[in-house]
Design an enzyme around this catalytic site. Structure first.
Site, PDB file in Angstrom:
ATOM      1  N   ASN A 143      -2.041  -9.911   7.755  1.00 45.26           N
ATOM      2  CA  ASN A 143      -1.496  -9.973   9.115  1.00 45.26           C
ATOM      3  C   ASN A 143      -2.071  -8.844   9.975  1.00 45.26           C
ATOM      4  OD1 ASN A 143       0.525 -11.894   8.052  1.00 45.26           O
ATOM      5  ND2 ASN A 143       1.379 -10.057   7.105  1.00 45.26           N
ATOM      6  N   GLU A 182      -7.997  -6.731   2.313  1.00 39.46           N
ATOM      7  CA  GLU A 182      -7.124  -7.051   3.456  1.00 39.46           C
ATOM      8  C   GLU A 182      -7.600  -6.352   4.729  1.00 39.46           C
ATOM      9  OE1 GLU A 182      -5.275  -9.498   2.923  1.00 39.46           O
ATOM     10  OE2 GLU A 182      -5.490  -9.383   0.755  1.00 39.46           O
ATOM     11  N   HIS A 185     -10.479  -7.997   6.453  1.00 35.88           N
ATOM     12  CA  HIS A 185     -10.018  -9.136   7.258  1.00 35.88           C
ATOM     13  C   HIS A 185      -9.697  -8.742   8.698  1.00 35.88           C
ATOM     14  CE1 HIS A 185      -9.744 -12.567   4.633  1.00 35.88           C
ATOM     15  NE2 HIS A 185      -8.903 -12.008   3.779  1.00 35.88           N
ATOM     16  N   GLY A 208      -1.181 -12.241  -3.391  1.00 38.01           N
ATOM     17  CA  GLY A 208      -1.363 -10.833  -3.756  1.00 38.01           C
ATOM     18  C   GLY A 208      -1.068  -9.970  -2.547  1.00 38.01           C
ATOM     19  N   ALA A 209      -1.581 -10.430  -1.393  1.00 38.47           N
ATOM     20  CA  ALA A 209      -1.384  -9.690  -0.149  1.00 38.47           C
ATOM     21  C   ALA A 209      -1.734 -10.611   1.011  1.00 38.47           C
ATOM     22  CB  ALA A 209      -2.285  -8.457  -0.124  1.00 38.47           C
TER      23      ALA A 209
END
Length: 875
Positions: free
Chosen positions: A273, A306, A309, A269-270
Site C-alpha cells: 500500500n 515492498e 513497489h 506475506g506483505a
C-alpha cells in the site's frame, strides 16, 4: 429494448464513459460490533453520453436514498452481488463534464483477511480487534463503492472516526485530529493520483520506532505494544532501500512519509500500500535472540520488495491485471539488487536462483500460464499471484538485464518511470522504452518469453569443433510442446575468461568452439576440458548436454572449476531432466556424487532439495532400494554437516548459520538416526530450561522435526511438549516453526490430530499452510481423507485464493499414481472454483508426472548396481 442496469452484468471491466478524479471518504469502523459505516463524495468526469454510473461494490449495503449526482436524484440504484457492481440509473443522460457523486454505505469488518477486516491481538491479557485493509487485487470494493480497477487512478482524501485511544493510519500524513470524548476524527492529507488497490487503513493499539532517509522522509515501523524493538532491523533496511531506489530509478520517493505495520492476521506475506505497507509479523519482525538467519533474510527481501513497489507498481501501475508481472517480477528482481548492495556477504544473486528454480519448475507444467495472462473476471486475478508472475517474471528481467548490460538497463528503467509516473503502463510500453534506449530488438526477444507459456531446453552436442544446439519446449511430462523462443545463449569453454554471447533465433544453430584452451599440454582432455552453456544461469531455460559434455562438466564440478551459479544450474537441470525421463535417475545419482565435497550454502540448498525429491520418489518407485538410496543421500550431506555440527561458532558467516539449519533438517527428513537422536537429546534439555543456548533459533526446526519423528500415539510426550511451547510463546516465527513440525509425524493418528488442531481457534487462519507444508509421505493418505471430510468448512474459512490453493496443493501433489489422480478428479468434479482451479489442475498434473517417472525408474537396468557401487565407494 430500453437500456437497463442488466446490460452491465457479466462484463470483465467497467464501462469507460465515466471515471473518478478524486474520492473524499469518511469511514467509521466499530471494532466492538465488527461493522463499519461510511460516506463517499467522488468527483466524476463524464466523458460520453450515458444515463448510468457503474462502479464496484461487494458485501456493502449502499443506501439508495442517499445517492445523488450533483442535484440529480437517481431513478434506480441496483446492486449485482455476483458481478460486484452497483448500477446507478438516472432519468436522462448525465451532463458531459465533472460532477460529484455522493452516497452512504455500511459493511462488516470481516474475518477473511480481505477488504476491510478485523485482526485479533492481545493487550494486557485480553483479546482485542484491530481494523485493517487488504485491497489487492479487487477488494477495495468491500470497503467503499469505487472504480476498482488499476487504470482508474484518482486522488484520495480520507477522514476516519475511531476510538480516541487508538492509532489510526492511512496512506498520507495526518493533517489534524479532533477529539470528542471516546471518539476522535482524524483528517488526512490528499494523496497523489493512485489506484484503489493501494488505499490502506489500519486502526489499533501500536508502538512505533522511527528513522529518516537522506532526503528527510520519515519512516516508521509500527508493532504490537512491547514489540517495537523487533522492528529495528526492518527499519534500517527500509531507510537504506528508499535511498538506494531513489538513486537507481533516478526519481525521489513520491510520498511525504512511509509507515510499515506488522499485522497479526495477514493472508499474504506483505502488501505494498502506498505509504502504508502492511506485513505479516514474520515478514517484518526480527529478534536477535528468537529469530533465525533465514527469518532475517526473509525480512530484508520482503521489505526491499515492498518498497521497490512504491516506484514499480504504485507510481507506475500496470494498466490491467494481465500485466501484473510488471509489478511483481520487477519488485522481486529489484529486491535482490537492494539486498545484494546492503548485505554483499549473503551472496544474494546466487540465492536468486531459488526464485528461478521455482519459476522453472512451475512453468514446465502443461497447466502453467504465460507471464501475460488474460483476465476476464475479478475472481481469476488472485490465482495469478504465483511463481510465474513473481519468479519467472523476475528471472526473465535478469536475463534481459544480462543481455542489455546493467548500465543501459538501469538508464532505460529510469526513463520508463519518468514517462509513466502517476499513470499506467502495459508490458509493450516497457519494451518500447528499453528498445529506444538500447537500440536492441527488445520487443521481439521478450514477447517470446511473456506471451507464450513455458521455456526451452537446449540440446547441446559436440561434433569436432562444432557445438550443435537445438531448442524444444521443455515439459516435465516428457513431451515436447510447440513453443519456439529467441534465446540469449551464453557459453564458456574451460574458463570464464572468454565468453560467447549470441541469440538463438531458430530451432537449431551451431557454434565454433576453440577447444585448445581447455586441453592439457599433451592434447588430452583434463579437468579444464568443459563447456558450460547458460553461464551463471542468467537465461530462463534448461540445457541437456550429450554424454561427452556432461562427463566434462562432472569432472569440472569435482575439481571445483565452476562458479556457484553454474554448479546449481547443472544439478537443477539434471534433476528436472530426470523427472521428465530425458535422463536416468542412475546418471543423476552419479552426478550428485560429484558434489560430495561441496560446502557452500547456496549450492547445497539446491543439492538438498534434489536429494529430498529423489528420496520421496524412490519410496514409491523402488521400495527395495529406497533404504540404500537414503543412505547414499545421507552420505552426500554428512561431511558438511559434521564440519558445522549443532552449535554456532564464534564469527561464522550468515550463510554457514543457514547451512547448518538446512543440513540438519535434511538429515532428519532422510531419517539419519544420529542426527535425530541428537535433536531429541537437545530438545529434552531445552524443555527443562528455555533459556539454555543448546537450541538456538537456527537449529530448532531440525530438533522439532526430530522429536516428531519419534512420536507415536502411545508415546506422545514430544508432541505435547511442542504444543506447550506453541501455547506459551508470543513469537510468530516460533509458532510457525512448531506448526510446520507437528504434521511431519510418521504416526497417522498424530497427523490427524495436528490437522484438527489447525482448525481450532488456537491457530490463525493465515498459518494453516505451515501445518499443510509439513505433512510427511506417511501422512498423505490421512491428510487427503481429512480434506475430503472437511472440504466445505475449509472452503468457507479460507476463501482467499492463495490459502485455499495451499490446501489443494499440499494434499494432492504428494501422490504418485494414476488411480489417485482419478480419485482426486472425481472428488472435485463439480466443486471447483476459479480461485483454486489452476492449483488443482497443476497438482493433478504433478501426480501424473510422478507416476510416469516411477515407471521409468523401475525400468532402469543399472540403478541397483550404481547405488551399490556408490555406497561401496563411501565406505
Amino acid at each position: 429494448m430500453a437500456a437497463s442496469p442488466e446490460q452491465f452484468r457479466g462484463q470483465a471491466r467497467l464501462p469507460r464513459c465515466a471515471s473518478p478524479l478524486s474520492y473524499d471518504l469518511r469511514l467509521r469502523p466499530d471494532l466492538a460490533a465488527c461493522a463499519f459505516s461510511g460516506s463517499a463524495a467522488v468527483a466524476v468526469a463524464v466523458s460520453a453520453p450515458t444515463r448510468f454510473l457503474v462502479l464496484n461494490a461487494a458485501e456493502l449495503a449502499v443506501d439508495g436514498s442517499s445517492v445523488r449526482f450533483q442535484d440529480l436524484v437517481p431513478s434506480e440504484v441496483v446492486q449485482f452481488e455476483e458481478d460486484e457492481i452497483v448500477v446507478i440509473g438516472f432519468g436522462q443522460d448525465l451532463p458531459i463534464g465533472e460532477g460529484v457523486l455522493k452516497m452512504d454505505f455500511t459493511g462488516t469488518l470481516n474475518d477473511q483477511m480481505r477488504g476491510f477486516y478485523r485482526s485479533k491481538y492481545e493487550y494486557k491479557g485480553e483479546s482485542r480487534n484491530m481494523a485493517v485493509t487488504q485491497f489487492e487485487a479487487a477488494d477495495a470494493r468491500r470497503c467503499f463503492p469505487c472504480w476498482d480497477e488499476p487504470a482508474f487512478k484518482a486522488k484520495f482524501k480520507l477522514t476516519l472516526e475511531v476510538p480516541s485511544e487508538l492509532v489510526a493510519l492511512s496512506n498520507m500524513p495526518v493533517i489534524k485530529e479532533t477529539v470528542h470524548g471516546p471518539l476522535k476524527t482524524v483528517y488526512y492529507e490528499e494523496s497523489p493520483l493512485m489506484s484503489t488497490y493501494l488505499v490502506a487503513i489500519v486502526v489499533g493499539l501500536f508502538d512505533y520506532i522511527e528513522g529518516s532517509t537522506l532526503e528527510g522522509t520519515k519512516v516508521r515501523v509500527y508493532t504490537q505494544v512491547g514489540k517495537s524493538n523487533q522492528g529495528k532491523f526492518a527499519l534500517d533496511v527500509a531507510v537504506k532501500s528508499l535511498d538506494l531506489f531513489k538513486d537507481y530509478f533516478a526519481t525521489p520517493y513520491p510520498l511525504p512519509k512511509l509507515d510499515m505495520v506488522a499485522i497479526p492476521d495477514f493472508a499474504a506475506g506483505a502488501m505494498e500500500n502506498y505509504g502504508l505497507v502492511t506485513y505479516r509479523e514474520t515478514a517484518l519482525l526480527y529478534d536477535e535472540l528468537l529469530s533465525s538467519a533465514s527469518n532475517k533474510q526473509q525480512v530484508a527481501i520482503t521489505v526491499a520488495h515492498e518498497l521497490a513497489h512504491q516506484w514499480f507498481g504504485n507510481l507506475v501501475t500496470m494498466e490491467w491485471w494481465t500485466h501484473l508481472w510488471l509489478n511483481e517480477g520487477f519488485a522481486s528482481w529489484v529486491s535482490y539488487l537492494a539486498v545484494e548492495a546492503l548485505f554483499p556477504e549473503w551472496n544474494n544473486w546466487t540465492q536468486f536462483l531459488d526464485e528461478t528454480t521455482s519459476g522453472l519448475r512451475l512453468d514446465a507444467l502443461a497447466e502453467s500460464h504465460p507471464i501475460e495472462v488474460d483476465i476476464n473476471h475479478a475472481s481469476e486475478i488472485d490465482a495469478i499471484f504465483d511463481s510465474i508472475s513473481y519468479d519467472k517474471g523476475a528471472s526473465v528481467i535478469r536475463m534481459l538485464q544480462s543481455y542489455l548490460g546493467a548500465e543501459r538497463f538501469q538508464k532505460a528503467l529510469a526513463s520508463y518511470i519518468k514517462k509513466y509516473a502517476y499513470s499506467n503502463a502495459k508490458t509493450e510500453d516497457l519494451w518500447a522504452v528499453l528498445e529506444e534506449e538500447s537500440g536492441e530488438p527488445v520487443k521481439d526477444l521478450m514477447t517470446t518469453w511473456t506471451k507464450q507459456q513455458g521455456y526451452p531446453v537446449i540440446y547441446a552436442k559436440l561434433d569436432g569443433h562444432d557445438l550443435h544446439l537445438e531448442q524444444a519446449q521443455f515439459l516435465s511430462d516428457g513431451s515436447s510442446g510447440p513453443g519456439l523462443w529467441i534465446v540469449p545463449i551464453t557459453s564458456c569453454c574451460g574458463s570464464y575468461d572468454a565468453q560467447k554471447k549470441f541469440l538463438l533465433k531458430g530451432k537449431t544453430d551451431k557454434v565454433h568452439i576453440d577447444l585448445t584452451a581447455s586441453q592439457n599440454a599433451g592434447g588430452e582432455k583434463g579437468e579444464n576440458c568443459w563447456i558450460k552453456l547458460n553461464v551463471d544461469q542468467t537465461g530462463f531455460y534448461r540445457v541437456k548436454y550429450d554424454d561427452e559434455l556432461a562427463a566434462g562438466l562432472e569432472k569440472a564440478i569435482k575439481a571445483n572449476k565452476l562458479s556457484l551459479m553454474d554448479k546449481i544450474g547443472i544439478v537443477e537441470d539434471s534433476y528436472s531432466l530426470s523427472v521428465a525421463r530425458k535422463q536416468t535417475l542412475t546418471s543423476l545419482l552419479r552426478l550428485l556424487n560429484a558434489y560430495r565435497n561441496e560446502s557452500d550454502y547456496t549450492v547445497l540448498s539446491h543439492v538438498t532439495s534434489v536429494c529430498l525429491g529423489i528420496d520421496k520418489i524412490s519410496v514409491d518407485a523402488t521400495p527395495e532400494l529406497s533404504r540404500d538410496i537414503k543412505q547414499l543421500l545421507i552420505n552426500l550431506l554428512l561431511s558438511a554437516a559434521k564440519t558445522l555440527g549443532w552449535d554456532p561458532k564464534e564469527g561464522e558467516s550468515h550463510l554457514d548459520v543457514m547451512l547448518r539449519s538446512l543440513l540438519l533438517i535434511a538429515l532428519v527428513k532422510l531419517g539419519h538416526d544420529e542426527t535425530i537422536n541428537e535433536g531429541v537429546r537437545r530438545f529434552h534439555i531445552f524443555i527443562k530450561d528455555r533459556k539454555t543456548n543448546i537450541l538456538p533459533p537456527d537449529t530448532r526446526k531440525a530438533s522439532y522435526l526430530a522429536v516428531m519423528r519419534t512420536v507415536t500415539t502411545s508415546s506422545r510426550a514430544g508432541y505435547d511438549a511442542l504444543l506447550k511451547i506453541y501455547r506459551e510463546t508470543a513469537e510468530a516465527q516460533e509458532k510457525s516453526r512448531i506448526l510446520g513440525s507437528l504434521s511431519s509425524c510418521l504416526d497417522k493418528d498424530i497427523v490427524l490430530e495436528a490437522l484438527n488442531f489447525m482448525l481450532t481457534d488456537e491457530v490463525r487462519n493465515q498459518d494453516a499452510f505451515y501445518v499443510l507444508g509439513g505433512i510427511s509421505l506417511e501422512g498423505r493418505e490421512v491428510a487427503w481423507a481429512w480434506l475430503k471430510e472437511n472440504w466445505d468448512h475449509v472452503l468457507k474459512t479460507w476463501p482467499s485464493s492463495s490459502l485455499i490453493s495451499d490446501f489443494v496443493k499440499s494434499t494432492v501433489s504428494r501422490f504418485t499414481t494414476e488411480e489417485k489422480a482419478a480419485e482426486v478428479s472425481e472428488f472435485f468434479a463439480g466443486k471447483t472454483k476459479p480461485s483454486f482451479e489452476r492449483a488443482l489442475k497443476q497438482s493433478l498434473e504433478r501426480v501424473r508426472i510422478s507416476a510416469r517417472w516411477i515407471e521409468s525408474i523401475r525400468s532402469e537396468p543399472n540403478l541397483a548396481q550404481t547405488v551399490n557401487e556408490l555406497l561401496q565407494h563411501d565406505m
